[in-house]
Enzyme design. Sequence first.
Site, PDB file in Angstrom:
ATOM      1  N   SER A   1      47.557  51.653  43.834  1.00 49.08           N
ATOM      2  CA  SER A   1      47.092  51.021  45.074  1.00 49.08           C
ATOM      3  C   SER A   1      48.254  50.969  46.049  1.00 49.08           C
ATOM      4  O   SER A   1      49.422  50.951  45.626  1.00 49.08           O
ATOM      5  CB  SER A   1      46.596  49.594  44.787  1.00 49.08           C
ATOM      6  OG  SER A   1      46.381  48.871  45.982  1.00 49.08           O
TER       7      SER A   1
ATOM      8  N   TYR B   1      47.009  41.416  40.083  1.00 49.07           N
ATOM      9  CA  TYR B   1      46.480  42.737  40.416  1.00 49.07           C
ATOM     10  C   TYR B   1      47.600  43.630  40.949  1.00 49.07           C
ATOM     11  O   TYR B   1      47.776  44.770  40.493  1.00 49.07           O
ATOM     12  CB  TYR B   1      45.374  42.619  41.459  1.00 49.07           C
ATOM     13  CG  TYR B   1      44.876  43.954  41.980  1.00 49.07           C
ATOM     14  CD1 TYR B   1      43.884  44.660  41.305  1.00 49.07           C
ATOM     15  CD2 TYR B   1      45.411  44.508  43.145  1.00 49.07           C
ATOM     16  CE1 TYR B   1      43.439  45.882  41.775  1.00 49.07           C
ATOM     17  CE2 TYR B   1      44.972  45.735  43.616  1.00 49.07           C
ATOM     18  CZ  TYR B   1      43.984  46.414  42.933  1.00 49.07           C
ATOM     19  OH  TYR B   1      43.552  47.646  43.404  1.00 49.07           O
TER      20      TYR B   1
END
Length: 257
Positions: A139, A152
């Site tokens: 990400s 995360y």
Amino acid sequence: MKISGNTILITGGGSGIGRALAEAFHTLGNQVIIAGRRQQVLDETVAANPGMKSALLDIENAEGIRVFADRLGKDYPSLNVVIHNAGIMRPENLLEQGDDLGTLDATVTTNLLGPIRLTAALLPLLKQQPAATIMTVSSGLAFIPLALTPTYCATKAAIHSYSQSLRYQLRNTSVDVIELVPPYVQTELMGSGQASDPRAMPLKDFIDEVMTILKTQPDATEILGERVRPLRFAELNGVEKYEAFFQSFNDAVPAPH
């Protein structure tokens, strides 16, 4: 990575980026197997894409991953591409977390341990193929963390690091390692509101960009679209500018993200 003629496993392939990638690769003539925890979602995706296959997988279950990999190798001995797309992203208030570590445990197990375990289980099969690919999904938040979702972001930073080490160790094999680095995309990763958030990149646009990069840059080790580049290369501007970027980036993101 060649983009047709593969047998491809995509985890988290029933929704969001995973489903969109599955459908894109399916259209190009690949045998695609989508895996996930929700049978209904898998069935709906397969029904909409005749010829696509599905398999149940609980990515948090270590023993289940080993059983899944053994079965997959028997059912699809030509498997040569694995896309580690399954993931969860949940907000965390670290000031009030206390002993309730459920979100932390689930996030680390799904986003980090799951791909590592599944890679280990499938690597013997992948190494037997003339050409194979492992695609991890990190990400932009691996490089500029969103403080709202600390675990995360930490798992995605770890996936980036793991991808580099895996690529190096596999350098003399037939297995390539590609890291897909998404920006903020219109999916339901953080709830239904994200799917229509104008700040997020439309899912179709993201997939079109990814497939174009794969077609035109077959030797790319990181799949980087234009929107994610400011995050990916933020550290190149120096510590002071990076810290300023981190501050403004987090100040500008209201909950939920």
